[in-house]
Structure formats: structure tokens, C-alpha cells
Design an enzyme around this catalytic site. Structure first.
Site, short mmCIF file in Angstrom:
data_model
loop_
_atom_site.label_atom_id
_atom_site.label_comp_id
_atom_site.label_asym_id
_atom_site.label_seq_id
_atom_site.Cartn_x
_atom_site.Cartn_y
_atom_site.Cartn_z
N LEU A 276 9.07 2.95 -14.85
CA LEU A 276 8.49 3.80 -15.71
C LEU A 276 6.79 3.77 -15.65
O LEU A 276 6.06 4.37 -16.84
CB LEU A 276 9.03 3.85 -17.33
CG LEU A 276 10.44 4.26 -17.50
CD1 LEU A 276 10.97 4.23 -18.71
CD2 LEU A 276 10.70 5.62 -16.67
N SER B 64 4.94 1.05 -16.01
CA SER B 64 4.57 0.03 -16.87
C SER B 64 3.31 -0.64 -16.51
O SER B 64 2.19 -0.68 -17.20
CB SER B 64 5.55 -0.73 -17.60
OG SER B 64 5.14 -2.15 -17.84
N ALA C 22 1.17 -0.01 -13.87
CA ALA C 22 0.10 0.89 -13.49
C ALA C 22 -0.39 1.24 -14.92
O ALA C 22 -1.96 1.11 -15.04
CB ALA C 22 0.47 2.12 -13.06
N ASP D 60 1.11 6.14 -9.33
CA ASP D 60 1.21 5.60 -10.76
C ASP D 60 0.12 5.38 -11.61
O ASP D 60 -0.22 5.95 -12.51
CB ASP D 60 2.18 4.14 -10.69
CG ASP D 60 3.38 4.30 -10.46
OD1 ASP D 60 4.01 5.21 -9.93
OD2 ASP D 60 4.27 3.41 -10.76
O1 PMV Z 1 7.44 1.43 -9.10
P1 PMV Z 1 8.74 2.77 -9.16
O2 PMV Z 1 9.91 2.11 -9.53
O3 PMV Z 1 8.10 4.00 -10.03
O4 PMV Z 1 8.63 3.44 -7.66
C1 PMV Z 1 7.74 3.60 -6.95
C2 PMV Z 1 8.05 4.69 -5.86
C3 PMV Z 1 8.25 4.36 -4.65
O5 PMV Z 1 8.05 5.74 -3.76
C4 PMV Z 1 9.64 3.72 -4.27
C5 PMV Z 1 7.15 3.47 -4.00
C6 PMV Z 1 5.92 3.82 -4.23
O6 PMV Z 1 4.74 3.13 -3.99
O7 PMV Z 1 5.58 5.27 -4.22
#
Ligand code: PMV
Length: 334
Positions: A111, A113, A115, A157
Site C-alpha cells: 500500500l 507505506s 514511499a 509509489d
Molecule cells: O511495492 P508494491 O507491493 O506496491 O509493488 C510494486 C509494484 C511492482 O510492479 C511489482 C514493482 C514496481 O517497482 O513497479
């Protein structure tokens, strides 16, 4: 006086994993936020109090000293140390800082967190030094902190946490902001199983290495789902969005990032009326999301909770990172 900065978490609606190779991914800021409070110190220590996450300690010359919780927690906190240090480096200033983290975003479940905490840290520290950084600069500095945790993140993120709202990201296209004409609430089901994004991305890379042609098809299919999904989202076409969430989940299962628990939660949500359900983020545990008409939402939440998982109803938010000066006694303790 101290500075309070707040930044939202996120959920990936479509395109996780495929975005690492080509994309696009569709990412939404959610109304669960991380708050970071910052105050200058007279020495050069970066003191981090993350008591509600179960740990606190300080960095001196980049060496972590635990005050509460295990020393290895320093690895998580290193991202904050780097975010604070890089911000000061960027501004050309020196000094120590006390950082207090109060986050409503569960950690390591996809989710955003880490970032949100990095973005809020950069924002708090830059305000502390009257840096006047633009959002784009905040996001870029926070990305360096995020890299400590995720290895080589795509950057979605930190961007969505900084700017809020709806974003798509594609490697060759970059980031795009989108406006929704209507609120869409979602349900998040949290398996409570923590996992490492880095490890999941590595697993997918290894599978791709062993099966390059087939994996290319999966990645292309996920890219197409995300492109159509974005179109459906912008048209607020809920039933098409739901179909595309189901399709995306099937493809993610296909590349091995789902788990039994995530499968159970997605099936549970659909059985209780969801228009679509999928895992969100890196998989291997973490969270799933479900889209539903209002009338079935409580049933879906209850059914997810019966499967020994957490269920939250989340709204999307346009509010990205924000910071302000507050009095010392104004800290919202949770
Ligand atoms: O960190 P998460 O669980 O939100 O996953 C990131 C998404 C991925 O595509 C798996 C990795 C990325 O860096 O985009």
C-alpha cells in the site's frame, strides 16, 4: 515549533509487475496517510521515532543504533535516514533532525507505506530548512530513499504519494496525471502477510529468464489490461473495470505472484457481489482490492474479515504531500 508533513499511500489498480518491463500501470492515491514530524537537532544525528510501528533508533554517520525494537529494523529506517540526508544534501545544508513517524498505512503489504514515509520525510525536512522545493523535486529525492528498500522501483509509489490522485506510468511514456469525474470507493483486503517487493520482482525476472517468449505474452496481456482498465476508470465504467481486474488477477496468478490466501480473498469478494477483485502490488502476500456497488460492500468486508484478514473501505484522494509548521504539542498521537 516543528514541521508536520503528510503523504498518502496508494494501490495499484492495474499493471503491477508488467510495469517493470513495459507498462503501463494505473495507480491511485488512497486516503490512508503517513505523517512525519520533524524538528532540528543541535548535533548531526538522524533520530527516528517510529514507535507505533514498534521501533525507534538513530543514525550517526550512517550507523544505526536501536533504541526500541530490533537492530535489523535499521534496514527499514535506513530509507528515512537517506531521505533526510539527501534532502539536506540537495539543499546544501547540514544538521541533525528528530523524525517522528505516525503512519496509518500498514507496512510491507503493497500500500505504498515506505514511499509515503519517504515522501513525507523529504517534505518535512525541506520545510524545516525553508527549502521551497517543488513537488517534483520532493518526489525525486524521496525516490532515493525508496531505492534503499525496493532496490530498483519503477517510481510510481513516490510519484503518486507526492502528487495524489490517479496516475499512469509507462516506461517509454513517463507519468501522466488523470482526473476522475466521480468518487469510486474500493475495499482493500489485507492478508497481513508481509512480503518483499524486491524478492517478488526477482522471482518474476527468474521466471521470465526461464520462459522468455511466454512471459512476454503475459506482460503484453497485462499491459493491454492496464490500458483498457485506465479507459474504463476514466469513463467510470465499473462493470468493465471489474472484468479487467479479474483478468489482471488471473494473469498475475499465472506469473506466480498470487498466494492461496489472496485467491481465497478474491473469490470471497466475487462470491459476495464484487464486480471484480485482484491482488494489488507485488503479491506473495500483502493486499487484494475489490470493486463493488455500494449495496454489497459491507457483505464483502465482513466476508473478508471472516477469512482472518483485515478489510478497509478506502476512498481515493487528490491530496498529495502537504507540510506545515505546528506547535510542539500539536502532534496527533495514534
Ligand atoms: O511495492 P508494491 O507491493 O506496491 O509493488 C510494486 C509494484 C511492482 O510492479 C511489482 C514493482 C514496481 O517497482 O513497479
Amino acid at each position: 515549533m516543528l514541521v508536520e508533513a503528510t503523504a498518502p499511500g496508494k494501490m495499484i489498480l492495474y499493471g503491477e509487475h508488467s510495469v517493470v518491463y513495459r507498462g503501463p500501470a494505473v495507480v491511485l492515491a488512497i486516503d490512508r496517510r503517513a505523517n512525519v514530524y520533524a524538528k532540528k537537532r543541535t548535533d548531526k544525528k538522524i533520530f527516528i521515532d517510529a514507535d507505533n510501528l514498534g521501533f525507534s533508533g538513530y543514525f550517526e554517520d550512517n550507523v544505526y543504533h536501536a533504541v526500541r525494537g530490533n537492530a535489523w529494523r535499521g534496514r527499514n529506517l535506513a530509507a528515512l535516514n537517506v531521505s533526510a540526508k539527501k534532502t539536506m544534501e540537495y539543499l546544501g545544508v547540514e544538521g541533525g533532525v528528530n523524525l517522528k513517524v505516525r503512519s496509518m498505512i500498514p507496512i510491507a503489504v503493497g500500500l505504498g507505506s515506505s514511499a509515503a514515509i519517504c515522501v513525507a520525510t523529504v517534505s518535512a525536512v525541506e520545510k524545516l530548512h525553508e527549502g521551497g522545493l517543488k513537488k517534483e523535486e520532493i518526489s525525486n529525492v524521496a525516490f532515493e530513499g525508496e531505492t534503499i528498500i525496493h532496490g530498483k522501483p519503477s517510481g510510481v509509489d513516490n510519484n503518486v504519494s507526492t502528487f495524489g490522485g490517479v496516475m499512469s506510468y509507462e516506461r517509454d511514456v513517463g507519468f501522466k496525471h488523470h482526473k476522475l469525474t466521480k468518487e469510486i470507493p474500493f475495499i482493500i483486503g489485507n492478508t497481513r502477510k508481509k512480503r518483499s517487493t524486491k524478492r517478488m520482482v526477482e522471482n518474476v525476472a527468474a521466471l521470465k529468464e526461464r520462459n522468455p517468449a511466454i512471459m512476454d505474452n503475459f506482460i503484453d496481456a497485462m499491459g493491454n489490461v492496464a490500458r483498457e482498465g485506465l479507459d474504463a476508470l476514466l469513463k467510470i465504467d465499473l462493470s468493465r473495470m471489474g472484468d479487467l481486474m479479474d483478468l489482471n488477477h488471473g494473469l498475475l496468478s499465472g506469473i506466480g505472484v498470487s498466494t492461496m490466501k489472496l485467491e481465497i480473498l478474491c473469490h470471497t469478494a466475487r462470491k459476495n457481489g464484487a464486480l471484480g477483485a485482484k491482488l494489488t502490488g507485488a503479491g506473495g502476500g500483502g493486499c487484494m482490492i475489490a470493486l463493488s456497488e455500494e449495496v454489497y460492500m459491507s457483505d464483502i468486508e465482513r466476508a473478508i474479515r471472516r477469512r482472518k484478514s483485515d478489510a478497509y473501505r478506502v476512498s481515493l484522494t487528490d491530496q498529495g504531500v502537504k507540510s506545515r509548521w505546528i506547535e510542539d504539542d500539536e502532534i496527533a498521537d495514534s
